[in-house]
Scaffold this motif. Structure first.
Motif, PDB file in Angstrom:
ATOM      1  N   LEU A  82     -11.971  14.055  -6.289  1.00  0.00           N
ATOM      2  CA  LEU A  82     -11.219  15.048  -5.512  1.00  0.00           C
ATOM      3  C   LEU A  82     -11.917  16.405  -5.539  1.00  0.00           C
ATOM      4  N   LEU A  83     -12.313  16.835  -6.730  1.00  0.00           N
ATOM      5  CA  LEU A  83     -13.005  18.112  -6.863  1.00  0.00           C
ATOM      6  C   LEU A  83     -14.333  18.092  -6.105  1.00  0.00           C
ATOM      7  N   SER A  84     -15.029  16.976  -6.189  1.00  0.00           N
ATOM      8  CA  SER A  84     -16.309  16.851  -5.474  1.00  0.00           C
ATOM      9  C   SER A  84     -16.108  16.962  -3.964  1.00  0.00           C
ATOM     10  N   ARG A  85     -15.022  16.387  -3.483  1.00  0.00           N
ATOM     11  CA  ARG A  85     -14.713  16.508  -2.052  1.00  0.00           C
ATOM     12  C   ARG A  85     -14.434  17.964  -1.691  1.00  0.00           C
ATOM     13  N   ASP A  86     -13.611  18.609  -2.515  1.00  0.00           N
ATOM     14  CA  ASP A  86     -13.231  19.991  -2.215  1.00  0.00           C
ATOM     15  C   ASP A  86     -14.408  20.957  -2.338  1.00  0.00           C
ATOM     16  N   LEU A  87     -15.396  20.589  -3.139  1.00  0.00           N
ATOM     17  CA  LEU A  87     -16.618  21.396  -3.254  1.00  0.00           C
ATOM     18  C   LEU A  87     -17.652  20.993  -2.208  1.00  0.00           C
ATOM     19  N   THR A  88     -17.291  20.056  -1.350  1.00  0.00           N
ATOM     20  CA  THR A  88     -18.104  19.522  -0.253  1.00  0.00           C
ATOM     21  C   THR A  88     -19.371  18.789  -0.720  1.00  0.00           C
ATOM     22  N   TYR A  89     -19.325  18.203  -1.906  1.00  0.00           N
ATOM     23  CA  TYR A  89     -20.433  17.349  -2.360  1.00  0.00           C
ATOM     24  C   TYR A  89     -20.339  15.981  -1.691  1.00  0.00           C
ATOM     25  N   ILE A  90     -19.100  15.584  -1.366  1.00  0.00           N
ATOM     26  CA  ILE A  90     -18.880  14.337  -0.636  1.00  0.00           C
ATOM     27  C   ILE A  90     -17.957  14.635   0.543  1.00  0.00           C
ATOM     28  N   ASP A  91     -18.050  13.804   1.568  1.00  0.00           N
ATOM     29  CA  ASP A  91     -17.177  13.996   2.723  1.00  0.00           C
ATOM     30  C   ASP A  91     -15.880  13.198   2.547  1.00  0.00           C
ATOM     31  N   GLN A  92     -14.959  13.395   3.472  1.00  0.00           N
ATOM     32  CA  GLN A  92     -13.639  12.763   3.390  1.00  0.00           C
ATOM     33  C   GLN A  92     -13.737  11.237   3.406  1.00  0.00           C
ATOM     34  N   GLU A  93     -14.635  10.701   4.211  1.00  0.00           N
ATOM     35  CA  GLU A  93     -14.791   9.245   4.302  1.00  0.00           C
ATOM     36  C   GLU A  93     -15.246   8.652   2.967  1.00  0.00           C
ATOM     37  N   PHE A  94     -16.233   9.287   2.342  1.00  0.00           N
ATOM     38  CA  PHE A  94     -16.705   8.797   1.043  1.00  0.00           C
ATOM     39  C   PHE A  94     -15.605   8.956  -0.005  1.00  0.00           C
ATOM     40  N   TYR A  95     -14.897  10.074   0.051  1.00  0.00           N
ATOM     41  CA  TYR A  95     -13.794  10.303  -0.888  1.00  0.00           C
ATOM     42  C   TYR A  95     -12.751   9.187  -0.773  1.00  0.00           C
ATOM     43  N   GLN A  96     -12.382   8.833   0.442  1.00  0.00           N
ATOM     44  CA  GLN A  96     -11.398   7.771   0.624  1.00  0.00           C
ATOM     45  C   GLN A  96     -11.918   6.443   0.090  1.00  0.00           C
ATOM     46  N   GLN A  97     -13.190   6.180   0.287  1.00  0.00           N
ATOM     47  CA  GLN A  97     -13.797   4.936  -0.192  1.00  0.00           C
ATOM     48  C   GLN A  97     -13.759   4.852  -1.717  1.00  0.00           C
ATOM     49  N   ILE A  98     -14.211   5.903  -2.387  1.00  0.00           N
ATOM     50  CA  ILE A  98     -14.239   5.865  -3.851  1.00  0.00           C
ATOM     51  C   ILE A  98     -12.825   5.922  -4.421  1.00  0.00           C
ATOM     52  N   ASN A  99     -11.952   6.660  -3.767  1.00  0.00           N
ATOM     53  CA  ASN A  99     -10.578   6.766  -4.248  1.00  0.00           C
ATOM     54  C   ASN A  99      -9.867   5.411  -4.164  1.00  0.00           C
ATOM     55  N   GLN A 100     -10.129   4.659  -3.107  1.00  0.00           N
ATOM     56  CA  GLN A 100      -9.555   3.321  -2.990  1.00  0.00           C
ATOM     57  C   GLN A 100     -10.065   2.422  -4.113  1.00  0.00           C
ATOM     58  N   PHE A 101     -11.344   2.508  -4.408  1.00  0.00           N
ATOM     59  CA  PHE A 101     -11.963   1.727  -5.481  1.00  0.00           C
ATOM     60  C   PHE A 101     -11.297   2.081  -6.821  1.00  0.00           C
ATOM     61  N   ILE A 102     -11.151   3.364  -7.083  1.00  0.00           N
ATOM     62  CA  ILE A 102     -10.533   3.828  -8.331  1.00  0.00           C
ATOM     63  C   ILE A 102      -9.088   3.344  -8.414  1.00  0.00           C
ATOM     64  N   ASN A 103      -8.354   3.428  -7.306  1.00  0.00           N
ATOM     65  CA  ASN A 103      -6.960   2.994  -7.312  1.00  0.00           C
ATOM     66  C   ASN A 103      -6.815   1.496  -7.568  1.00  0.00           C
ATOM     67  N   GLU A 104      -7.771   0.703  -7.098  1.00  0.00           N
ATOM     68  CA  GLU A 104      -7.750  -0.731  -7.382  1.00  0.00           C
ATOM     69  C   GLU A 104      -7.909  -0.984  -8.879  1.00  0.00           C
ATOM     70  N   VAL A 105      -8.828  -0.269  -9.491  1.00  0.00           N
ATOM     71  CA  VAL A 105      -9.035  -0.412 -10.937  1.00  0.00           C
ATOM     72  C   VAL A 105      -7.796   0.054 -11.698  1.00  0.00           C
ATOM     73  N   LYS A 106      -7.233   1.173 -11.292  1.00  0.00           N
ATOM     74  CA  LYS A 106      -6.024   1.678 -11.948  1.00  0.00           C
ATOM     75  C   LYS A 106      -4.886   0.665 -11.857  1.00  0.00           C
ATOM     76  N   ALA A 107      -4.691   0.085 -10.692  1.00  0.00           N
ATOM     77  CA  ALA A 107      -3.621  -0.900 -10.513  1.00  0.00           C
ATOM     78  C   ALA A 107      -3.840  -2.124 -11.410  1.00  0.00           C
ATOM     79  N   MET A 108      -5.074  -2.562 -11.518  1.00  0.00           N
ATOM     80  CA  MET A 108      -5.380  -3.711 -12.379  1.00  0.00           C
ATOM     81  C   MET A 108      -5.125  -3.367 -13.843  1.00  0.00           C
ATOM     82  N   LEU A 109      -5.519  -2.167 -14.248  1.00  0.00           N
ATOM     83  CA  LEU A 109      -5.283  -1.733 -15.629  1.00  0.00           C
ATOM     84  C   LEU A 109      -3.780  -1.659 -15.923  1.00  0.00           C
TER      85      LEU A 109
END
Length: 118
Positions: A82-109
């Motif tokens: 999230l911070l990387s997105r807000d600092l414009t190191y990544i764009d919104q599309e990449f943020y959504q991609q990685i965030n979905q990946f993280i949420n899948e891991v969180k749900a499994m945990l």
């Protein structure tokens, strides 16, 4: 004791870690090498490492404790993205991609933690 390599949650966390190393970390500017990049890297590998360490414990309670720490690291990685997105190191599309990946891991945990604590 469990073979962590057979755990679906570890497999997914390992995939996430590889994704972070291969696709996320290269997006950081050199100025972040010792700051946000370093913290992001540690949060990422800490997820899988805590699953590995917990799987080597003898009790369900101990295993669940390490899964809790892995979940905490997943939340930390989520904020780093999230911070990387807000600092414009990544764009919104990449943020959504990685965030979905993280949420899948969180749900499994969370699912495994609930199962262990039944």
């Amino acid at each position: 004791m469990r073979d962590y390599k057979k755990l679906e949650v570890w497999k997914k966390a390992h995939e996430l870690n590889l994704f972070v190393y291969l696709h996320f970390l290269p997006k950081f500017p050199k100025s972040e090498q010792f700051d946000l990049l370093s913290q992001t890297k540690r949060a990422s590998y800490s997820i899988a490492l805590n699953i590995v360490e917990g799987s080597g414990r003898f009790t369900e309670k101990d295993f669940a404790h390490f899964l809790d720490m892995a979940l905490g690291s997943a939340h930390e990685l989520e904020y780093c993205s999230l911070l990387s997105r807000d600092l414009t190191y990544i764009d919104q599309e990449f943020y959504q991609q990685i965030n979905q990946f993280i949420n899948e891991v969180k749900a499994m945990l969370i699912g495994l933690i609930k199962k262990l604590r039944g």
